[in-house]
Design an enzyme around this catalytic site. Structure first.
Site, short mmCIF file in Angstrom:
data_model
loop_
_atom_site.label_atom_id
_atom_site.label_comp_id
_atom_site.label_asym_id
_atom_site.label_seq_id
_atom_site.Cartn_x
_atom_site.Cartn_y
_atom_site.Cartn_z
N HIS A 145 0.82 -1.23 0.00
CA HIS A 145 0.00 0.00 0.00
C HIS A 145 0.85 1.28 0.00
O HIS A 145 0.32 2.37 -0.22
CB HIS A 145 -0.94 0.03 1.21
CG HIS A 145 -1.95 -1.07 1.21
ND1 HIS A 145 -2.83 -1.27 0.16
CD2 HIS A 145 -2.22 -2.05 2.12
CE1 HIS A 145 -3.60 -2.32 0.43
NE2 HIS A 145 -3.25 -2.82 1.61
N TYR B 36 -4.05 -12.15 8.49
CA TYR B 36 -4.25 -11.80 9.90
C TYR B 36 -4.92 -12.89 10.71
O TYR B 36 -5.17 -12.72 11.90
CB TYR B 36 -5.02 -10.46 9.99
CG TYR B 36 -4.34 -9.43 9.10
CD1 TYR B 36 -3.16 -8.82 9.52
CD2 TYR B 36 -4.79 -9.17 7.80
CE1 TYR B 36 -2.48 -7.94 8.69
CE2 TYR B 36 -4.11 -8.30 6.96
CZ TYR B 36 -2.95 -7.69 7.41
OH TYR B 36 -2.26 -6.85 6.59
N1 Q9C Z 1 -11.85 -1.23 10.07
C1 Q9C Z 1 -2.55 -5.14 4.30
O1 Q9C Z 1 -3.15 -6.19 4.25
N2 Q9C Z 1 -7.76 -1.93 7.80
N3 Q9C Z 1 -3.12 -3.97 4.65
C2 Q9C Z 1 -9.13 -1.79 7.50
C3 Q9C Z 1 -11.21 -1.18 8.76
C4 Q9C Z 1 -6.82 -1.55 6.78
C5 Q9C Z 1 -4.52 -3.92 4.95
C6 Q9C Z 1 -9.99 -2.06 8.73
C7 Q9C Z 1 -6.40 -2.74 5.93
C8 Q9C Z 1 -5.00 -2.61 5.45
C9 Q9C Z 1 -1.08 -5.10 4.03
ZN ZN Z 2 -4.18 -7.07 2.73
#
Ligand code: Q9C
Ligand code: ZN
Length: 350
Positions: free
Chosen positions: A167, A331
């Site tokens: 990102h 995650y």
């Molecule tokens: N409540 C990567 O997987 N979070 N970045 C959104 C909204 C941001 C993901 C949660 C997601 C970023 C590297």
């Molecule tokens: Zn991601």
């Protein structure tokens, strides 16, 4: 069974401990936990991956500077130092700095630390803490070390990156990313040999940073498979009509998929993506590998299963290209280690 592919990481990843993301004014536990790297290392070693190395790339910054703006790198460094001073002052090792105001005109100027935060950080998921600059540079160094091994003739290398990178823009952090590890590894390989490179991004989120960095580059093919950004982060990009511009027109491909995408739909889409890569005939393939496509991912939206990653890996292996796997998201810490193992098993020549 001994699996001899090089696994690279840097122990400084464990110093990266963001505590909170801010969503709509609410503080939520940050998803990029040190346990993510821990479970990956444990599962790899448990499953016979014996060649686990601490990356020793030096001269990292000149390569990082091929991708990222100097004023952004200075901002990250200075802001990490500021967080360090505030952490000491307040006896709070987790002191974290977030943006509060973003540029609102094209002639905006960022002339103090408050405006610079808005200029260089595009969301409230990407706090800057005392170790942020150092661990982000180390993470980029892991990907560079992986690219060096590829250049030395290794057919397959796994780079365990944390923080992730896809990102991050030339001049902005976001999406829990600070430096774009995959783009930096690609830049290194390109500068060395001026060869064609393909980047396949399989994280569930659109790799907006990688897309933008190579948007005008005819020698770097960028392909993204992700959840439709009308539903999920990073929201503003990842649509099919983003095809690259200038000399890079036609070199960017987005495959947005619906919420609930399963193995079968994913596989059909991956087949189209791999066909484009095969036609391009790059010298190297870089995979931005996020496993937040897994069915149990707490921030995901797809239903991919652990065994499916092996199948996907096997299909990528069928391209028969030197491949660097760069860790991005994922995650579901209960599943993440085995998901990585499954993917790498598929990629290994046998
Ligand atoms: N409540 C990567 O997987 N979070 N970045 C959104 C909204 C941001 C993901 C949660 C997601 C970023 C590297
Ligand atoms: Zn991601």
């Amino acid at each position: 069974m001994q699996r001899e592919i090089p696994i690279l990481y840097n122990p400084s990843t464990f110093l990266h401990r963001p505590q909170w993301e801010i969503f709509n004014g609410e503080r939520k536990p940050h998803q990029d936990t040190p346990q993510r790297a821990q479970v990956i290392l444990e599962e790899l070693s448990h499953c016979g991956f014996a060649d686990i190395q601490v990356s020793r790339a030096n001269e990292i910054l000149p390569i990082v500077s091929q991708v990222h703006d100097q004023d952004y790198l200075g901002f990250l460094d200075e802001t990490s130092q500021l967080a360090n001073r505030q952490a000491t002052r307040d006896s709070d090792p987790n002191k974290a700095i977030y943006p509060t105001i973003h540029p609102y005109v094209s002639y905006a100027r960022a002339s103090n630390s408050i405006s610079k935060r808005g200029q260089h950080v595009f969301d409230t998921y990407t706090p800057i803490m005392k170790n942020t600059y150092e661990v982000a540079v180390d993470s980029a160094g892991v990907a560079i070390a992986g690219a060096m091994l590829l250049r030395g003739g290794e057919p397959l290398v796994y780079s365990l990156n944390r923080p992730p990178g896809h990102h991050a823009l030339k001049g902005m952090a976001g999406g829990m990313c600070y430096l774009n590890n995959t783009a930096i590894a690609a830049s290194y390989l390109k500068a060395q040999e001026d060869k064609k490179i393909a980047i396949l991004d399989i994280d569930i989120h659109h790799g907006n940073g990688t897309q933008d960095i190579y948007y005008e580059d005819p020698e770097v093919l960028v392909i993204n498979i992700h959840v439709d950004p009308i539903f999920k982060f990073p929201h503003f990009t990842g649509y099919t009509d983003e095809r690259g511009s200038c000399a890079g027109h036609g070199m960017n491909h987005n495959f947005p998929l619906p919420m609930g995408t399963n193995n079968q739909l994913y596989e059909e889409t991956a087949a189209k993506a791999l066909e484009i890569i095969r036609d391009f005939q790059p010298e190297y393939l870089l995979v931005s590998a996020g496993f937040d496509t897994h069915e149990n991912d707490p921030i995901g939206a797809f239903k991919l299963t652990t065994p499916y990653y092996e199948e996907l890996g096997r299909h990528i292996r069928g391209l028969d290209m030197p491949t660097l796997v760069v860790q991005e998201g994922g995650y579901a810490t209960q599943n993440l280690g085995l998901n990585v193992v499954s993917f790498l098993k598929g990629l290994i020549r046998n």
